[in-house]
Design a protein around this motif. Structure first.
Motif, PDB file in Angstrom:
ATOM      1  N   TYR A 294      -4.170  -2.189   4.045  1.00 27.99           N
ATOM      2  CA  TYR A 294      -5.282  -2.051   3.111  1.00 27.99           C
ATOM      3  C   TYR A 294      -4.797  -1.726   1.697  1.00 27.99           C
ATOM      4  O   TYR A 294      -5.197  -2.383   0.723  1.00 27.99           O
ATOM      5  N   VAL A 295      -3.923  -0.732   1.552  1.00 31.54           N
ATOM      6  CA  VAL A 295      -3.526  -0.312   0.202  1.00 31.54           C
ATOM      7  C   VAL A 295      -2.588  -1.320  -0.454  1.00 31.54           C
ATOM      8  O   VAL A 295      -2.500  -1.370  -1.689  1.00 31.54           O
ATOM      9  N   SER A 296      -1.895  -2.130   0.352  1.00 31.36           N
ATOM     10  CA  SER A 296      -0.969  -3.114  -0.230  1.00 31.36           C
ATOM     11  C   SER A 296      -1.688  -4.158  -1.066  1.00 31.36           C
ATOM     12  O   SER A 296      -1.085  -4.807  -1.922  1.00 31.36           O
ATOM     13  N   ARG A 297      -2.985  -4.337  -0.836  1.00 29.79           N
ATOM     14  CA  ARG A 297      -3.748  -5.312  -1.602  1.00 29.79           C
ATOM     15  C   ARG A 297      -3.829  -4.922  -3.081  1.00 29.79           C
ATOM     16  O   ARG A 297      -3.977  -5.776  -3.955  1.00 29.79           O
ATOM     17  N   LYS A 298      -3.713  -3.615  -3.361  1.00 34.06           N
ATOM     18  CA  LYS A 298      -3.837  -3.139  -4.736  1.00 34.06           C
ATOM     19  C   LYS A 298      -2.571  -2.466  -5.249  1.00 34.06           C
ATOM     20  O   LYS A 298      -2.377  -2.370  -6.464  1.00 34.06           O
ATOM     21  N   ASN A 299      -1.723  -1.989  -4.352  1.00 38.39           N
ATOM     22  CA  ASN A 299      -0.565  -1.216  -4.789  1.00 38.39           C
ATOM     23  C   ASN A 299       0.605  -1.433  -3.817  1.00 38.39           C
ATOM     24  O   ASN A 299       0.927  -0.563  -3.017  1.00 38.39           O
ATOM     25  N   PRO A 300       1.263  -2.585  -3.878  1.00 39.08           N
ATOM     26  CA  PRO A 300       2.290  -2.905  -2.886  1.00 39.08           C
ATOM     27  C   PRO A 300       3.683  -2.364  -3.196  1.00 39.08           C
ATOM     28  O   PRO A 300       4.549  -2.367  -2.311  1.00 39.08           O
ATOM     29  N   ILE A 313      14.565  -4.986   5.076  1.00 37.91           N
ATOM     30  CA  ILE A 313      13.804  -6.231   4.985  1.00 37.91           C
ATOM     31  C   ILE A 313      14.107  -6.901   3.645  1.00 37.91           C
ATOM     32  O   ILE A 313      14.169  -6.247   2.600  1.00 37.91           O
ATOM     33  N   SER A 314      14.277  -8.209   3.678  1.00 39.14           N
ATOM     34  CA  SER A 314      14.511  -8.954   2.445  1.00 39.14           C
ATOM     35  C   SER A 314      13.681 -10.231   2.460  1.00 39.14           C
ATOM     36  O   SER A 314      13.756 -11.030   3.390  1.00 39.14           O
ATOM     37  N   GLU A 318       6.089 -11.096  -2.059  1.00 37.73           N
ATOM     38  CA  GLU A 318       5.560  -9.765  -1.795  1.00 37.73           C
ATOM     39  C   GLU A 318       4.734  -9.718  -0.512  1.00 37.73           C
ATOM     40  O   GLU A 318       4.842  -8.779   0.280  1.00 37.73           O
ATOM     41  N   SER A 319       3.891 -10.711  -0.313  1.00 36.97           N
ATOM     42  CA  SER A 319       3.020 -10.698   0.864  1.00 36.97           C
ATOM     43  C   SER A 319       3.842 -10.791   2.151  1.00 36.97           C
ATOM     44  O   SER A 319       3.498 -10.166   3.165  1.00 36.97           O
ATOM     45  N   ILE A 320       4.936 -11.542   2.103  1.00 34.93           N
ATOM     46  CA  ILE A 320       5.807 -11.630   3.283  1.00 34.93           C
ATOM     47  C   ILE A 320       6.495 -10.289   3.525  1.00 34.93           C
ATOM     48  O   ILE A 320       6.625  -9.833   4.675  1.00 34.93           O
ATOM     49  N   MET A 321       6.918  -9.625   2.453  1.00 34.58           N
ATOM     50  CA  MET A 321       7.529  -8.300   2.588  1.00 34.58           C
ATOM     51  C   MET A 321       6.581  -7.321   3.269  1.00 34.58           C
ATOM     52  O   MET A 321       6.981  -6.580   4.176  1.00 34.58           O
ATOM     53  N   ILE A 322       5.326  -7.319   2.848  1.00 34.84           N
ATOM     54  CA  ILE A 322       4.347  -6.414   3.437  1.00 34.84           C
ATOM     55  C   ILE A 322       4.123  -6.754   4.907  1.00 34.84           C
ATOM     56  O   ILE A 322       4.079  -5.867   5.776  1.00 34.84           O
ATOM     57  N   SER A 323       3.985  -8.019   5.207  1.00 36.64           N
ATOM     58  CA  SER A 323       3.773  -8.442   6.600  1.00 36.64           C
ATOM     59  C   SER A 323       4.950  -8.044   7.479  1.00 36.64           C
ATOM     60  O   SER A 323       4.767  -7.571   8.613  1.00 36.64           O
TER      61      SER A 323
END
Length: 386
Positions: A294-300, A313-314, A318-323
């Motif tokens: 939830y918070v990654s959508r605004k502050n990743p 993780i590399s 950004e979205s792949i990093m979060i996933s």
């Protein structure tokens, strides 16, 4: 980095053959109330060793058992009655976080003319206390060297915390051998709890806190490494020692100096364990990945750093990093026997709105610092955790 003052007065007595020191520590204060949980401390022989140590030191004592997980206010009242009736001078908590938190609450409540629950509802602040000592049996809460106590009031489904310097134990005996009787599930819940204590401190927006970032990351890596090993080899002393030390460091205040903390996930989970009486660590294992999503959508940004430094993780995106971070978190929780969804815990959507409102009310509707959350945000996090 923020200005700070740091003091932790708890004397840590760590290692094998430390149990005989319990009596001499208690004798410095006088008549002792031993507080403990169920029958495991008795069956393991620990309570017998504690009693012998007290007797050998000439320290008079009384005792009360029966503390439950998610410790209850009504038991705190029982402890207060004994303290006042028998002129107790020290409370000795033999157990994990629930036992220690009970002892802490009783230590301030016994010297207060009003209701100890006032402290947890922020209606009053403690002004006097009895000293508390601990004999730790569960690596988890870090209460053995923290200023915090969390208590549940069952009739209103309120789980509230009270932090005060008066809650620091004067000493804590930490013998890894005293944790050998724990189940794999208890160890998993404990590891989840201590990792959450690190992440609550890590996910802040404070600038220039690289030293504590690195300390948190290193401690998190150790928990991730040694928790599954401890479960797989339950009698390995060295693994136990690593986990116990990590749990203490995670919550003794040294890792939030100059930075503060978020603590939204703890408040969100507290509602689950207050209403459904689930294990705190199990609830945190479900809530933290949902909160991250939830918070990654605004502050990743800080989540990406955590993924790189803790899980190696590399990825360019950004979205792949979060996933990948969320996947690695869930894989770790699974490796220590933790649930991944609220559904696994038998929790549905029926009272999400009520719990979300209460979670925010606990912080005067100012929940979280990494990303401020209102009740609608919290309710969405519950839904992501289903």
């Amino acid at each position: 980095m923020n200005d700070f003052t740091y003091l932790n007065p708890t004397k840590i007595i760590f290692g094998k053959n430390t149990d005989p020191q319990i009596g001499s520590e208690c004798a410095k204060y006088g008549k002792t109330l031993i507080v403990y949980g169920g029958g495991s401390a008795e069956r393991s022989g620990l309570l017998g060793r504690v009693r012998k140590s007290l007797s050998d030191a000439g320290c008079e004592y009384t005792e009360i058992g029966g503390v439950k997980p998610n410790p209850r206010l009504d038991f705190v009242y029982k402890c207060i009655d004994i303290i006042r009736r028998e002129d107790v001078k020290l409370i000795l908590a033999v157990g994990g976080g629930s036992v220690i938190d009970t002892a802490k609450a009783a230590s301030t409540g016994a010297l207060y003319d009003g209701d100890v629950w006032d402290f947890f509802m922020k209606k009053a602040s403690p002004t006097a206390h009895l000293p508390v000592g601990t004999v730790l049996t569960i690596p988890a809460a870090g209460s053995e060297s923290s200023p915090s106590s969390v208590i549940t009031k069952e009739d209103t489904n309120d789980k509230r915390g009270c932090s005060t310097p008066m809650h620091y134990p004067v000493f804590s005996v930490i013998n890894p051998e005293n944790t050998y009787g724990l189940s794999a599930y208890q160890l998993g819940c404990g590891a989840s709890d201590m990792l959450a204590h690190l992440m609550e401190r890590y996910f802040v927006n404070t600038a220039c806190c690289d030293v504590t970032d690195r300390l948190i990351e290193g401690t998190a890596r150790s928990i991730i490494k040694y928790a599954p090993k401890t479960i797989a080899e339950p009698d390995n002393y060295d693994y136990r020692a690593e986990i116990l030390l990590a749990g203490t460091i995670a919550h003794n205040g040294s890792l939030d100096i100059g930075r503060g903390g978020d603590w939204a996930c703890h408040q969100i989970e507290h509602q689950l364990s207050a209403y459904y009486d689930i294990a705190h660590g199990a609830g945190l294992a479900v809530i933290f990945p949902a909160w991250m999503e939830y918070v990654s959508r605004k502050n990743p940004a800080k989540l990406i750093q955590f993924g790189r430094r803790v899980f190696d993780i590399s990825a360019a995106d950004e979205s792949i990093m979060i996933s990948l971070l969320i996947r690695h978190m869930r894989e770790f929780y699974a490796s220590i026997g933790m649930p991944s969804t609220l559904t696994e815990l038998g929790i549905g959507t029926e009272i999400f709105s009520e719990m979300a409102d209460k979670a925010c009310a606990c912080k005067n509707y100012n929940l979280g610092s990494y990303l401020h959350l209102d009740p609608a945000d919290v309710e969405e996090i519950y839904r992501l955790a289903l």
